[in-house]
Design an enzyme around this catalytic site. Structure first.
Site, PDB file in Angstrom:
ATOM      1  N   ASP A  67       0.587  -1.157   0.094  1.00 30.07           N
ATOM      2  CA  ASP A  67       0.047  -0.076  -0.156  1.00 30.07           C
ATOM      3  C   ASP A  67       0.904   1.185   0.091  1.00 30.07           C
ATOM      4  O   ASP A  67       2.125   1.248   0.218  1.00 30.07           O
ATOM      5  CB  ASP A  67      -0.905   0.035   1.111  1.00 30.07           C
ATOM      6  N   ASN A 135      -7.586  -2.605  14.451  1.00 26.97           N
ATOM      7  CA  ASN A 135      -9.088  -3.100  14.188  1.00 26.97           C
ATOM      8  C   ASN A 135      -9.173  -4.106  13.104  1.00 26.97           C
ATOM      9  O   ASN A 135     -10.017  -4.486  12.655  1.00 26.97           O
ATOM     10  CB  ASN A 135      -9.540  -1.853  13.135  1.00 26.97           C
ATOM     11  N   HIS A 137      -7.305  -4.778  10.248  1.00 27.29           N
ATOM     12  CA  HIS A 137      -6.930  -4.533   8.842  1.00 27.29           C
ATOM     13  C   HIS A 137      -5.833  -5.221   8.319  1.00 27.29           C
ATOM     14  O   HIS A 137      -4.904  -5.621   9.272  1.00 27.29           O
ATOM     15  CB  HIS A 137      -7.144  -3.121   8.697  1.00 27.29           C
ATOM     16  N   GLU A 142      -9.578  -2.153   5.252  1.00 27.32           N
ATOM     17  CA  GLU A 142     -10.387  -1.698   6.515  1.00 27.32           C
ATOM     18  C   GLU A 142     -11.528  -2.661   6.825  1.00 27.32           C
ATOM     19  O   GLU A 142     -11.963  -3.259   5.813  1.00 27.32           O
ATOM     20  CB  GLU A 142     -10.926  -0.243   6.756  1.00 27.32           C
TER      21      GLU A 142
HETATM   22  C1  F6R Z   1       1.474  -1.222   6.035  1.00 29.11           C
HETATM   23  C2  F6R Z   1       0.138  -2.095   6.338  1.00 29.11           C
HETATM   24  C3  F6R Z   1      -0.620  -1.930   7.565  1.00 29.11           C
HETATM   25  C4  F6R Z   1       0.123  -2.329   8.721  1.00 29.11           C
HETATM   26  C5  F6R Z   1      -0.625  -2.260   9.971  1.00 29.11           C
HETATM   27  C6  F6R Z   1       0.058  -2.433  11.276  1.00 29.11           C
HETATM   28  O1  F6R Z   1       2.007  -1.629   4.766  1.00 29.11           O
HETATM   29  O2  F6R Z   1      -0.116  -2.834   5.354  1.00 29.11           O
HETATM   30  O3  F6R Z   1      -1.571  -3.174   7.467  1.00 29.11           O
HETATM   31  O4  F6R Z   1       0.822  -3.603   8.589  1.00 29.11           O
HETATM   32  O5  F6R Z   1      -1.382  -1.054   9.954  1.00 29.11           O
HETATM   33  O6  F6R Z   1       0.755  -1.219  11.442  1.00 29.11           O
HETATM   34  P1  F6R Z   1       2.017  -1.136  12.474  1.00 29.11           P
HETATM   35  O7  F6R Z   1       3.152  -2.378  12.225  1.00 29.11           O
HETATM   36  O8  F6R Z   1       2.613   0.161  12.473  1.00 29.11           O
HETATM   37  O9  F6R Z   1       1.261  -1.478  13.841  1.00 29.11           O
END
Ligand code: F6R
Length: 243
Positions: A67, A135, A137, A142
């Site tokens: 992403d 959450n 995701h 989401e």
């Molecule tokens: C980022 C991504 C997100 C993160 C998730 C956890 O490329 O795909 O799904 O993996 O938001 O983020 P952290 O590791 O910062 O807790």
């Protein structure tokens, strides 16, 4: 789902780095799906060390990232393109032409999404690394995102904006939209490796592993993947209580 329980963030990172390194060793031309965020930083650091020690080479590896924020240029210090260069690409022997990240500055975001989905499917991801949102995701899919979604523009939820605001000077600077691979793109990978650390991920870990397969917790769709490994630490296991 195969679950590997580790003591803490460092051990989680070491196990994840070993799994990624063995993928590279078994197939020098492998395609890695990569994630950003805080969770993979430790594993990326260990992979850099292994590369510098000559244990693995990224020379023939290709990558596709999950992403990117809409509206941040690749040289913005909070863009995921910048993150990947800093945490991995600039520190290993990868050919940067073989690294791919959605372009959040594309004039036509719809066309960018379609082309990116096509690229991901043409390359064929061998191992997809995922973090986990508090959450539930994965990527920026989401809650509410359907299983048959491909790369698309996402309106970030308030909880994700709040989670991500720690990296910006002010919450008002956090982009509200992102381009993300869809659930279908992610599930298409041959192998999936999800890492999660800390008690703030514990409920999402529980819902992902023990909850119903439902778009309420996008990570629960991973239950349907035939080769998915979850590496968690004690904090992330505090509700699931996997032994
Ligand atoms: C980022 C991504 C997100 C993160 C998730 C956890 O490329 O795909 O799904 O993996 O938001 O983020 P952290 O590791 O910062 O807790």
């Amino acid at each position: 789902m195969k679950i590997i329980l580790t003591n803490d963030y460092n051990q989680m990172s070491a196990v994840a780095a070993e799994i990624i390194a063995s993928e590279i060793k078994s197939n020098a031309h492998c395609v890695l799906g990569l994630a950003t965020g805080s969770t993979p930083i430790g594993a990326y650091h260990l992979l850099c060390q292994m590369n510098q020690a000559g244990i693995i080479s990224f020379a023939d590896v290709s990558t596709v990232n999950l992403d990117e924020y809409v509206g941040l240029p690749a040289d913005h210090n909070q863009s995921y393109a910048y993150f990947m260069r800093k945490q991995l690409f600039d520190r290993v022997d990868i050919n940067q032409a073989n690294t791919h990240i959605p372009c959040g500055m594309a004039q036509n975001l719809q066309v960018e999404c379609e082309q990116y989905s096509k690229l991901v499917s043409t390359l064929g991801v061998d191992l997809q690394l995922l973090g986990l949102g508090s959450n539930g995701h994965i990527g920026f899919n989401e809650p509410g995102t359907p299983m048959d979604s491909f790369t698309h523009v996402v309106q970030l939820t308030q909880s994700t904006i709040v989670d991500n605001s720690r990296l910006f000077d002010d919450i008002s600077q956090v982009p509200t939209r992102a381009i993300s691979m869809g659930i279908a793109d992610i599930l298409h990978a041959k192998k999936i490796l999800l890492i999660a650390s800390g008690a703030n991920k514990a409920q999402a870990v529980y819902d992902m592993v023990a909850g119903p397969v439902s778009s309420n917790c996008p990570a629960s769709f991973l239950q349907l993947h035939p080769d998915c490994t979850i590496v968690i630490d004690k904090g992330a296991n505090s509700i699931l209580q996997f032994e």
